[in-house]
Design an enzyme around this catalytic site. Structure first.
Site, PDB file in Angstrom:
ATOM      1  N   SER A 290       0.844  -1.191   0.000  1.00 20.66           N
ATOM      2  CA  SER A 290       0.000   0.000   0.000  1.00 20.66           C
ATOM      3  C   SER A 290       0.885   1.249   0.000  1.00 20.66           C
ATOM      4  O   SER A 290       1.763   1.382  -0.855  1.00 20.66           O
ATOM      5  CB  SER A 290      -0.958  -0.050   1.188  1.00 20.66           C
TER       6      SER A 290
ATOM      7  N   ARG B 280     -12.139   6.661   8.949  1.00 25.17           N
ATOM      8  CA  ARG B 280     -11.715   5.271   9.085  1.00 25.17           C
ATOM      9  C   ARG B 280     -12.793   4.307   8.602  1.00 25.17           C
ATOM     10  O   ARG B 280     -12.481   3.303   7.949  1.00 25.17           O
ATOM     11  CB  ARG B 280     -11.373   4.975  10.544  1.00 25.17           C
TER      12      ARG B 280
ATOM     13  N   HIS C 138      -8.052  -5.409  -0.091  1.00 27.74           N
ATOM     14  CA  HIS C 138      -6.736  -4.777   0.027  1.00 27.74           C
ATOM     15  C   HIS C 138      -5.985  -5.242   1.272  1.00 27.74           C
ATOM     16  O   HIS C 138      -4.762  -5.451   1.229  1.00 27.74           O
ATOM     17  CB  HIS C 138      -6.925  -3.261   0.061  1.00 27.74           C
TER      18      HIS C 138
ATOM     19  N   ASP D 189      -8.662  -7.025  -4.325  1.00 25.62           N
ATOM     20  CA  ASP D 189      -8.354  -5.653  -3.922  1.00 25.62           C
ATOM     21  C   ASP D 189      -9.163  -4.671  -4.770  1.00 25.62           C
ATOM     22  O   ASP D 189      -8.966  -4.566  -5.977  1.00 25.62           O
ATOM     23  CB  ASP D 189      -6.854  -5.396  -4.104  1.00 25.62           C
TER      24      ASP D 189
END
Length: 378
Positions: free
Chosen positions: A163, A235, A358, A328
């Site tokens: 990432s 989040r 992911h 992902d």
């Protein structure tokens, strides 16, 4: 279990907190920034495992993702709010066995777990806050060269990350090709797309619209009066992009949370799951770091100023392994295929079959370890 009590204004590590396993290195000069200007007094927190050998040929650099830090391995404890985020990679008999490898993991500049970032003091003694500038993945790699120099490492045996960590690892291999022998990229792109910037946009808006944000200068606020609501919403949105629709449907379906009725103000089980992850993050992370590091990811383009992505990738001389996660939806596999096709020292892209989206780069530790072991043996 959800923590009790009001969340702090910032979950950042602050001076006076227990250092845990952290060590620090200070840059010898201000960090010149790609966006213009410079950042003075930069200090990087880092952790190490193992011992550097006599010819400094066994050093491995591990780079973390958005809400990660230097604590790659080991238990939670004093100074470390969470256990190691890639714990399965480091340890006896593991891919990065400290008996063989000297593993180094810095907290990125702009982060909130010991390195210079919005929550740390500026030269005037006040937290940088809203004054903290944009730092790109390229800038972060340049800053980390000072760490390598301080440790006496002229060339990394391997640089790896997933990432955002993969973005920084790629920049390392382009900025300092002669200092990277091997490169391991997982679930990371050559450049951030409009879709990915779009995923990030409402997250940034949620934080900035929180009354507790105070323009980015909230560090003196008491518990419960920082921008934790906005950070928690960010989040929740991000976590949906980290997991797959299939996994969420299989785990939660349309179930209600135990003891709650969504028709009467209660939550669905998946909502409780997102609430839980939001509550954990606001107690260990910093909203301004989340903003600046998200902007770092939005700015990522390895081809910028280098004649485009293809030309930049041709600069990489490292023996490279690129891996993608099959499910992902944040950084889909065609982006890793571009990396594998464009880096001269890379074989074909390796696809990790996973239902976890992911986050599979963290969850599928056995497969990731096997691929890393393969690269290190080459």
């Amino acid at each position: 279990m959800v923590a009790t009590g009001l969340p702090p204004a910032s979950g950042a590590w602050r001076e006076g907190d227990a250092p845990g396993r952290r060590k620090w290195v200070s840059l010898p000069a201000p960090l010149r920034l790609e966006a213009g200007g410079e950042l003075p007094g930069v200090r990087l927190a880092y952790e190490t495992w193992g011992t550097l050998n006599a010819d400094a040929s066994n050093a491995v650099l591990v780079l973390h993702a958005l809400t990660g830090d230097s604590h790659v391995a080991g238990p939670a404890g004093e100074g470390h709010p969470t256990p190691g985020w890639w714990d399965a990679l480091i340890g006896p008999g593991r891919a990065l066995d400290p008996e063989r490898w000297f593993v180094v993991a810095p907290n990125v500049v702009g982060g909130c777990q010991g390195s210079t970032g919005p929550s740390t003091p500026a030269p005037d003694g006040r937290p940088w806050g809203s004054r903290f500038p944009l730092v790109t993945a390229r800038d972060a790699a340049v800053a980390e060269t000072a760490l390598a120099d301080a440790l006496g490492i002229g060339r990394w045996a391997c640089v790896l990350g997933g990432s955002m960590g993969g973005m920084r690892a790629l920049e390392w291999a382009v900025v300092e090709p002669d200092r990277v022998e091997r490169l391991f990229l997982v679930a990371s792109p050559a450049a951030t797309t409009a879709d990915q910037i779009g995923w990030a946009s409402p997250q940034l808006a949620a934080i900035r619209s929180d009354p507790g944000w105070r323009g980015g200068d909230y560090y003196s606020a008491p518990p419960g009066e920082g921008p934790h609501r906005g950070l928690g919403i960010a989040r929740r949105m991000a976590h949906l992009s980290y997991r797959s629709a299939f996994e969420l449907s299989e785990r939660f379906g349309r179930d209600s949370q135990h003891g709650e009725d969504p028709w009467r103000g209660g939550r669905y089980a998946v909502e409780s799951y997102l609430d839980h992850h939001a509550d954990k993050l606001v107690r260990r992370f910093d909203a301004a770091s989340y903003v600046r590091l998200t902007e770092m990811m939005n700015a990522h383009d390895v081809g910028r100023g280098r004649g485009g992505v293809a030309a930049a990738l041709r600069r990489v001389t490292a023996r490279t392994l690129v891996a993608a996660i099959s499910s992902d939806r944040l950084y889909p596999s065609h982006q890793q295929a571009e990396l594998a096709a464009g880096i001269p020292g890379s074989g074909p892209m390796r696809l990790i079959e996973s239902p976890y989206g992911h986050d599979g780069f963290l969850i599928e530790a056995a497969t990731v370890s096997a691929l890393l072991t393969e690269l290190l043996a080459a």
